[in-house]
Design a protein around this motif. Structure first.
Motif, PDB file in Angstrom:
ATOM      1  N   ILE A  63       0.853  -1.185   0.000  1.00 13.38           N
ATOM      2  CA  ILE A  63       0.000   0.000   0.000  1.00 13.38           C
ATOM      3  C   ILE A  63       0.889   1.236   0.000  1.00 13.38           C
ATOM      4  N   GLY A  64       0.559   2.192  -0.839  1.00  9.58           N
ATOM      5  CA  GLY A  64       1.339   3.414  -0.900  1.00  9.58           C
ATOM      6  C   GLY A  64       0.514   4.627  -0.558  1.00  9.58           C
ATOM      7  N   GLY A  65       1.143   5.570   0.098  1.00 11.60           N
ATOM      8  CA  GLY A  65       0.483   6.826   0.408  1.00 11.60           C
ATOM      9  C   GLY A  65       0.482   7.753  -0.793  1.00 11.60           C
ATOM     10  N   LEU A  66       0.122   8.997  -0.551  1.00 10.03           N
ATOM     11  CA  LEU A  66       0.052  10.002  -1.610  1.00 10.03           C
ATOM     12  C   LEU A  66       1.469  10.339  -2.072  1.00 10.03           C
ATOM     13  N   VAL A  67       1.708  10.186  -3.357  1.00  6.65           N
ATOM     14  CA  VAL A  67       3.037  10.402  -3.919  1.00  6.65           C
ATOM     15  C   VAL A  67       2.998  11.568  -4.899  1.00  6.65           C
ATOM     16  N   ALA A  68       3.931  12.480  -4.765  1.00  6.05           N
ATOM     17  CA  ALA A  68       4.064  13.558  -5.741  1.00  6.05           C
ATOM     18  C   ALA A  68       4.749  12.996  -6.977  1.00  6.05           C
ATOM     19  N   VAL A  69       4.185  13.263  -8.140  1.00  9.96           N
ATOM     20  CA  VAL A  69       4.749  12.739  -9.385  1.00  9.96           C
ATOM     21  C   VAL A  69       6.196  13.183  -9.547  1.00  9.96           C
TER      22      VAL A  69
END
Length: 195
Positions: A115-121
């Motif tokens: 599971i991954g959190g919010l990632v900035a592109v």
């Protein structure tokens, strides 16, 4: 008869973010070359353009991946681009570089959910292969013929990005799946504006 203020009529509409959803089905047969594995998996990525289509720097995404019955322990999990299903490409998003992503074993051995959190592109730690929201021209040493520079979203929408889970027994990748767009979902405010 009432007159509406001209300023109210001329007020620009605020841009609304669009959420793009991409899903993948992972298997050994999708690897290039194919891998004999009883492993399987699913992945989902949700991309948010923040309502600023011309500005890639504020875009974000979240990812969830599950792998089942893998032959051995996971050693890496990435998104690669740009490549078709019969090509390989460099790593563009390196999940294990961040504490935002957790890989947990559940049930029988070698069943994993990531599971991954919010990632900035534009995060240089997680997305070292994406600069200013863009995927550069593919490294000529890659096995695919290369593509012009494109945004990460364009690669996703062109079905040129894939999720790959690497294991001890299959360091080049045990299960892989191309990300395909499901549907673009405007935020609720957009529907209200349309009405």
């Amino acid at each position: 008869r009432k007159r509406r203020p001209a300023a109210a009529l001329a007020a620009p509409f605020a841009a609304q973010a669009t959420l793009y959803t991409f899903n993948a089905t992972l298997s050994g047969g999708n690897e290039n070359p194919a891998v004999v594995s009883s492993g399987s998996g699913i992945a989902s990525l949700q991309y948010d353009d923040k309502g600023t289509a011309g500005n890639l720097l504020d875009d974000t995404f979240t990812v969830a991946v599950a792998g089942f019955n893998l032959s051995s322990e996971i050693t890496g999990y990435h998104i690669h681009a740009a490549a078709t299903t019969t090509q390989n490409a460099p790593v563009r998003v390196n999940f294990e570089n961040s504490a935002l992503f957790t890989a947990d074993i559940f049930g029988a051995a070698n069943n994993n959910i990531i599971i991954g959190g919010l990632v900035a592109v534009n995060d240089p730690l997680l997305a070292p292969g994406i600069v200013d929201g863009m995927i550069p021209v593919t490294n000529p040493t890659a096995t695919n013929p290369g593509y012009p520079s494109m945004s990460f979203l364009s690669a996703l929408q062109s079905h040129l990005a894939y999720v790959n889970l690497h294991t001890v027994n299959n360091p080049g990748g045990e299960i892989r799946g191309q990300l395909f767009q499901v549907v673009a979902i405007p935020e609720p405010e957009t529907y209200a504006l349309m009405l």
